[in-house]
Every structure is written in structure tokens, then in C-alpha cells.
Design a protein around this motif. Sequence first.
Motif, PDB file in Angstrom:
ATOM      1  N   TRP A 277       0.850  -1.197   0.000  1.00 27.29           N
ATOM      2  CA  TRP A 277       0.000   0.000   0.000  1.00 27.29           C
ATOM      3  C   TRP A 277       0.882   1.242   0.000  1.00 27.29           C
ATOM      4  O   TRP A 277       0.621   2.199  -0.731  1.00 27.29           O
ATOM      5  CB  TRP A 277      -0.914  -0.025   1.220  1.00 27.29           C
ATOM      6  CG  TRP A 277      -1.957   1.060   1.233  1.00 27.29           C
ATOM      7  CD1 TRP A 277      -3.251   0.967   0.804  1.00 27.29           C
ATOM      8  CD2 TRP A 277      -1.781   2.425   1.691  1.00 27.29           C
ATOM      9  NE1 TRP A 277      -3.896   2.174   0.961  1.00 27.29           N
ATOM     10  CE2 TRP A 277      -3.023   3.087   1.497  1.00 27.29           C
ATOM     11  CE3 TRP A 277      -0.725   3.138   2.222  1.00 27.29           C
ATOM     12  CZ2 TRP A 277      -3.214   4.419   1.847  1.00 27.29           C
ATOM     13  CZ3 TRP A 277      -0.912   4.475   2.559  1.00 27.29           C
ATOM     14  CH2 TRP A 277      -2.138   5.100   2.378  1.00 27.29           C
ATOM     15  N   TRP A 278       1.942   1.238   0.820  1.00 29.96           N
ATOM     16  CA  TRP A 278       2.857   2.378   0.867  1.00 29.96           C
ATOM     17  C   TRP A 278       3.682   2.487  -0.414  1.00 29.96           C
ATOM     18  O   TRP A 278       3.958   3.602  -0.867  1.00 29.96           O
ATOM     19  CB  TRP A 278       3.770   2.256   2.087  1.00 29.96           C
ATOM     20  CG  TRP A 278       3.090   2.662   3.358  1.00 29.96           C
ATOM     21  CD1 TRP A 278       2.651   1.845   4.344  1.00 29.96           C
ATOM     22  CD2 TRP A 278       2.738   3.987   3.753  1.00 29.96           C
ATOM     23  NE1 TRP A 278       2.051   2.570   5.351  1.00 29.96           N
ATOM     24  CE2 TRP A 278       2.093   3.886   5.018  1.00 29.96           C
ATOM     25  CE3 TRP A 278       2.923   5.243   3.198  1.00 29.96           C
ATOM     26  CZ2 TRP A 278       1.628   5.006   5.696  1.00 29.96           C
ATOM     27  CZ3 TRP A 278       2.463   6.369   3.868  1.00 29.96           C
ATOM     28  CH2 TRP A 278       1.817   6.246   5.113  1.00 29.96           C
ATOM     29  N   VAL A 279       4.068   1.357  -0.975  1.00 28.61           N
ATOM     30  CA  VAL A 279       4.815   1.400  -2.235  1.00 28.61           C
ATOM     31  C   VAL A 279       4.003   2.137  -3.294  1.00 28.61           C
ATOM     32  O   VAL A 279       4.512   2.998  -4.020  1.00 28.61           O
ATOM     33  CB  VAL A 279       5.148  -0.027  -2.723  1.00 28.61           C
ATOM     34  CG1 VAL A 279       5.726   0.001  -4.142  1.00 28.61           C
ATOM     35  CG2 VAL A 279       6.147  -0.686  -1.765  1.00 28.61           C
ATOM     36  N   GLU A 280       2.708   1.824  -3.398  1.00 26.67           N
ATOM     37  CA  GLU A 280       1.853   2.492  -4.372  1.00 26.67           C
ATOM     38  C   GLU A 280       1.606   3.950  -3.994  1.00 26.67           C
ATOM     39  O   GLU A 280       1.563   4.826  -4.854  1.00 26.67           O
ATOM     40  CB  GLU A 280       0.539   1.723  -4.476  1.00 26.67           C
ATOM     41  CG  GLU A 280       0.689   0.322  -5.049  1.00 26.67           C
ATOM     42  CD  GLU A 280      -0.628  -0.436  -5.085  1.00 26.67           C
ATOM     43  OE1 GLU A 280      -1.653   0.135  -4.658  1.00 26.67           O
ATOM     44  OE2 GLU A 280      -0.621  -1.594  -5.528  1.00 26.67           O
ATOM     45  N   ALA A 281       1.455   4.213  -2.684  1.00 20.30           N
ATOM     46  CA  ALA A 281       1.189   5.590  -2.249  1.00 20.30           C
ATOM     47  C   ALA A 281       2.393   6.488  -2.513  1.00 20.30           C
ATOM     48  O   ALA A 281       2.243   7.622  -2.969  1.00 20.30           O
ATOM     49  CB  ALA A 281       0.839   5.597  -0.761  1.00 20.30           C
ATOM     50  N   PHE A 282       3.592   6.010  -2.243  1.00 18.92           N
ATOM     51  CA  PHE A 282       4.800   6.793  -2.483  1.00 18.92           C
ATOM     52  C   PHE A 282       5.081   6.954  -3.969  1.00 18.92           C
ATOM     53  O   PHE A 282       5.625   7.961  -4.406  1.00 18.92           O
ATOM     54  CB  PHE A 282       6.012   6.145  -1.817  1.00 18.92           C
ATOM     55  CG  PHE A 282       6.040   6.258  -0.328  1.00 18.92           C
ATOM     56  CD1 PHE A 282       5.754   7.466   0.288  1.00 18.92           C
ATOM     57  CD2 PHE A 282       6.352   5.173   0.463  1.00 18.92           C
ATOM     58  CE1 PHE A 282       5.783   7.584   1.677  1.00 18.92           C
ATOM     59  CE2 PHE A 282       6.392   5.276   1.845  1.00 18.92           C
ATOM     60  CZ  PHE A 282       6.098   6.472   2.449  1.00 18.92           C
TER      61      PHE A 282
END
Length: 283
Positions: A277-282
Motif C-alpha cells: 500500500w505504501w509502495v503504491e502511495a509513495f
Amino acid sequence: MPYSPESLQAFVEAAALGSFSAAARRLRKTQSTVSTAIAHLEAELGVDLFDRSGRYPQLTEAGHQVLGYAQEILAADQRLQQLSMRLAAPVEPRLTLVLSDVYQLDPGQRLLQRFAERFPDIALEWLDAEGHDVLRSVLDGRADLGLLPRQDQYPAELQVQPLAHHSELAVYVARSHPLADAGRRAAGQLPRHRQIRLSAQADHQQAATGTSWSASDYLMVMEMAEDGLGWAQLPRALVQRYDRGQLLELALPGWPHRVHSDLVWRRDTPPGPAALWWVEAFG
């Protein structure tokens, strides 16, 4: 498709870095392997992607057109891999992120609030570190995911994902500092004044001045600069968010500097759904 992801990756890296040897170092392959992969891609597409007549390869007109498509294919492949992992893997009970202060969360995106809504039961730990300390935290298993300014080389144990996002570094002094009134003469006067910088930079770079102080994080560097103890290179977003009106950005030739960032994680412990989720958000 007739062309391999490896050929596309070699082409994209060579185009971004401006040389086959630099792409080989980034991909941890031999230069001949990268050159062969690009040659195969050119043969499969029936066009020359690089003009090799000079010292460094230059993208041809066809290469510029192919580059965008190659980047889209690789990005789609990465998203598909992440989706398959997210669908198949259970949500991790705990997640630790370690980030450089070069990257500042955009309050308007509400990333932390959105993450809390999506994963209400996960234990989240947020660490601040810079440079090689980010890499060390991920390599040692202290953190699951790291974000740091782009490095020339990475340990082979790490998976690296470049981010489209970029930050800007500028040079700041306190409004009471002598350089604040130097105007165009400030660039030539920097060596006469103390530089405040990151400890990570102090370990790997020669000081720009005869005297320098260092701190382990950008917030402490900023506080020292606010107190008039010297000049400092600071992320613009950090200053905009936390400065108390005490700092002045110097108008210097070549500044501000653009800084690109990468995400890293261990290859043997791929990210779970919450980390992805963070990989996509960043991204």
C-alpha cells in the motif's frame, strides 16, 4: 510479447543514466549483458534505439518514442506483481518504515489517515534516518521498507523501486546570519562560514568549508541553522513545514538541487499487502 522485461529494463536504465556501464552497475550485470539485451531489443523492434557514434550513447528519435512505452510496460508489470502478492498474502501484523526527511508527506494526501482506515489493526512504526542508515535498517531487518535519496549503487540483497516524486534541496541561513545580506556575493562567501550538514554526508563527502558541524537528521540541522550557527542544505518541503520564519533561502547559482528518491526492501522478504500500500502511495 517478443521482447523480455530484462531487455526493457536494460534500455530504460541506460536511457536514464546515459551509459551502458552505469546501467550495468545499477542492474548488477556486466556491461556486455546490458549491451546484448539492448541490441536484442533493437533487433526485435527493427529500430536503432541509441546512436553509439559518440563517447556516450544518445537516444535516437525512435528511442525517445520507445522509451515511454517501455516505461509503461515495466510499470504495469510491477503493478501486476504487486497486485498478485497483495491478493495472495495475508496482511502483516506489524510494519516498520524508515524514511529520509528529504521526503515530506503531503498533508493534502492524508496518507496516514487513509492507511489507518485501510489497515486499522496493524502496528505501524515510523523511523527517521538518512542515507546509509536507511539501507542498514532494511538490511538488518529493523525496517520492512525504506525511502532515501537515490544512490549510485545498492547492496545486491535489496530490491529497488525508483519513485516519480522528487524533492528539492536549497541553501538556507538564519535571517540574522551575515550571509543573509550578502546577495549575489553569498556564493563566494560560503567557504568563510560554518556549514551545518548531515552526519551521513560528513562521513562520505568532503566539507565545502573549512569548518563544519553535523547532526544525524535534517530537523536538527535546520534547528542549528535557525540559531545562526551556519548555513545548511535543507529540503524545501521540510523548511516550509517546520521553519518558524527564521530561515532565508539563498539565491545561489545552480540551486535548488532536485533530489530523486527510491524505495528499498529485502529481496528475500517481499512486502506484504500493507507495505505494498505504501509502495503504491509513495510511487
